[in-house]
Write an enzyme that holds these catalytic residues in place. Sequence first.
Site, short mmCIF file in Angstrom:
data_model
loop_
_atom_site.label_atom_id
_atom_site.label_comp_id
_atom_site.label_asym_id
_atom_site.label_seq_id
_atom_site.Cartn_x
_atom_site.Cartn_y
_atom_site.Cartn_z
N GLY A 1 0.58 -0.73 -0.29
CA GLY A 1 0.19 -0.54 0.14
C GLY A 1 1.15 1.33 0.16
N GLY A 2 0.08 2.05 -0.26
CA GLY A 2 0.86 3.88 -0.11
C GLY A 2 2.41 3.21 -1.21
N MET A 3 2.90 3.59 -0.76
CA MET A 3 4.58 3.83 -1.72
C MET A 3 5.21 2.25 -1.87
SD MET A 3 4.44 6.75 -2.75
CE MET A 3 4.01 8.60 -2.91
N GLY A 4 4.59 1.54 -1.45
CA GLY A 4 5.48 -0.43 -1.85
C GLY A 4 5.03 -0.84 -0.38
N VAL B 1 5.30 -3.06 2.34
CA VAL B 1 5.67 -3.69 3.88
C VAL B 1 6.17 -4.84 4.19
CG1 VAL B 1 4.78 -3.20 6.29
CG2 VAL B 1 3.44 -2.04 5.11
N LYS C 1 9.10 0.05 6.18
CA LYS C 1 8.60 0.17 5.37
C LYS C 1 8.47 1.56 4.17
CE LYS C 1 3.87 1.91 3.34
NZ LYS C 1 3.55 1.30 2.15
N ASP D 1 -4.90 7.88 3.84
CA ASP D 1 -5.32 6.27 3.14
C ASP D 1 -6.01 5.77 3.75
OD1 ASP D 1 -5.85 4.90 0.57
OD2 ASP D 1 -4.05 4.21 1.00
#
Length: 667
Positions: free
Chosen positions: A42-45, A47, A62, A160
Site C-alpha cells: 500500500g502507499g508507496m511500496g 511492508v 516500510k 489513505d
Amino acid sequence: MHNQDGSNGVGGGPDGHPEDRVPAPHAVIEGRYELLEPVGSGGMGEVWKSYDRRLRRFVAVKGLLDTTAASPDTKRAALQRARREAEALAKIEHQNVVTVHDQIETADQVWIVMKLLEGRSLADLLSRDGVLGVPRAADIGLQMAQGLRAVHEAAVLHRDVKPGNVLVRDGGQVVLVDFGIATFEGADRVTRYGGVIGTPPYLAPELFAPGSPGPTRASDLWALGVTLYEMVEGRLPFAGREVWEVQAHIQQAPEPVFRYAGPLGPVIRALLVTDPAGRPDAASAEEMLREVLAEPGTPPPARAAGSTPPPTAPTTPPTPALVLPGPGPGPGPEPATPAGAVPPELLEPAPRGERGRRRGWKVAAAAACVVLLAGGGWVLAQNGSGGGRDDVSGRQGAGSGGVDTEQAWQQWKNARKRLTIGAKEDQPGLSLHDRKGVWSGFDIDIAYALARELGYDEKQVDFYGVTTANRASKLRNGEVDLVVASYSMTPEREKRDGIRFVGPYYKAGTSLLVRRKSARYDLDEAVDVKRNHVDVCTARDSTYADRLRKDGYTTGKWQPDTYKECVKRLLDRNSSVYAVASDDVLLAGYAKDDPAHLKLLPSGSGTEPYGVAMRKDDPLLRGRVCSALRKILAGAEWPEMYMKDLSPLTGRKTAPNRPELQPCPGE
C-alpha cells in the site's frame, strides 16, 4: 500491514531467530533490520516483516519513497519530504496509531520501522462478515477518530484512511496503519502517475476541485465517513473503481442511501458533507460517536462471530450475529418510510455552525435510535439469545417491582459465565501484566477478592488491559463488566463518562516523578518544577490534565494515553519532559523499578480516591459490588493486600487506615 504475526507467534530455533528457519540470506538495512517477507502493500511500496538484530525482536519495515520518481530533482524533493514525514510519524504516540520505532535512510530509500502487530484488517472483517452491527461499527469508528485526532495534532495527514489500513486486534483495539503516503499539512500537493495519491472510493471531492490546496484534515474525515458507511451498509456509498467514476457519483447523488445505519446515519451524513468546511473535525467526530454508543437502548458492541477473545480469556464458541438481509450491489431506490418513522428531513445535516451542527446531530440521532430500535431497522450484534446484557437489565427493572433480588442476581450471573475486569497493564505494584501473561498488584488482588464475593473463582475472571483514556469507553461499550484501574472517583467523571463508582478502596496522594540527575535543573520539590517552567507529562483524561494548568504548571499540547509513555518521555534525554504528575503510589512503582534514573518528589496536598467503575445502567451489579467491597474493607484481606503490594513502594511498616466506603445504593 495486516495479518501480521507478532514476535510470540513466530516459529524457528530455540530462540526464535529467523535464521533458523529462513534458508537463504535476506536484505539487511543498515546492518540491523533483516527483511524477511512482505506482509502487505500500500502507499508507496511493500511492508516487510523484519527482524531487528540489535534488539532481537520482529518489526515491520516500510519504504516511504516512490521509487518511480523520474528526475533527479523529483527524487531529491521526495527524499526531503520523506525525511520530514518519518520524523513527524515517530513523534505520534497513541494506542490507535501504529508505533514508529526508527527511521533509516539508505542511498535510494527512507524507511520507517514500526511495531509489528497481530490482528486482521477491517477489510478482512468486512469481507468475511459483509456488514457490522451499529454498536461495533461505532466503536471501531470511535477508535479511528481518536487515532486521527492524534495524527492531526501532530500536523500529519494520513491520506489513505480505508478498511485495509485499519487493524482490528484481538480484544477489539483498533490501530491506524500504513502511513506510506502520509504528508504534512501545507505540504506541496504530490501526485503519482498524474493523479491524486490515495484509494479512489475514499478520496474526498475537494481534492479534485480547481485550485484545490490538496489534502487536509477534512479529507481524512471524509474517508472515515466512507468507512463507517461501508461497515454498516455493507457497500461503498459511491460506486466506482476509477477516480472519475467515484467523483461522478458524488456529484450526481451526494446523499447516499441509508438502510441500516440507524443512529450512525447522522454521523455519517456529517462526515460526507461535500463542503470540507462543513465536516466535523476528528475531536467532534469522536464526541458524536461517543454519543451514539451512549444512547439509551444501544446495545454494547459485541465481538463479531469468529473474533478472538482477550488473551486471558479461554476461547469460546462464537456468538452468532443477528444480521438483516444486506442490500444488493450499487445504489437502489430509497426504501419506503415505515409507519411512525422519523421523517427524512429530521436526519438531514444540521446547520454548519459547530454548536448548531452538534445539537442538530444529537436530536436526529436520538430520534433515529428510538424509531429504528422499535422497528428493528438496523443491524444489532447480540450477546446471546434470550440472556444478553440488555435483556437482563430489563428484568432488573421489573425485579425492583417484586422479583426477588437474589433471583435477579442469578439471572445476571447466568448471562455472564465469566467476569471481565478492566485493569491497567503497566503500573508496578498496582496492576502489572508481565510477559508471561500473569497479572499482579493491589488492584488485581482487589479485583480477585471482589470476584470471589460475587461468586466467581479466579479461573472465571478475565482481565482486559485498559488505559486512562479508554477505560470509560471500554466499560460503556460492554467490553468489560467492571474497571479496577486506579480510577479516581469524582462526580464529574461519573457524569462525563456515563459510569458509576463504588468505593473508595484506596486513597492515594499526589506527587511528581523526575529524573534523578538533570543536566539543567535541580528538581527536588514540586515548587522547583513549577518555577523552572519545565514540561510536565500526565495521562490524557486523567484528573491531573486540567489541574496542572490551573495550578500553574507547564504541560505539553498533547498528552499520551498512559503514564508509562510519560515515563518513557521523561527518560528520553532529547525530550522536553522533565516531570510526570500522578498519584504517589503509582509513580513510586516506576521509581522503584528504575532507582538509578528516577526519583519521587515528596507528596503534595490532596488525595485521589480509587473506585470500582461500572455502567450506570446496572444498579444490581453496583449494589452487589458495594456489599462485596464493604466486606473486603472490614476483614483481614485489605491490610494483607496492602502490605504485600504497596508497602514495598510506600515504605510503610503497617497498613494505613482503611478508606471509608461511600454509601451503597439504597443506603
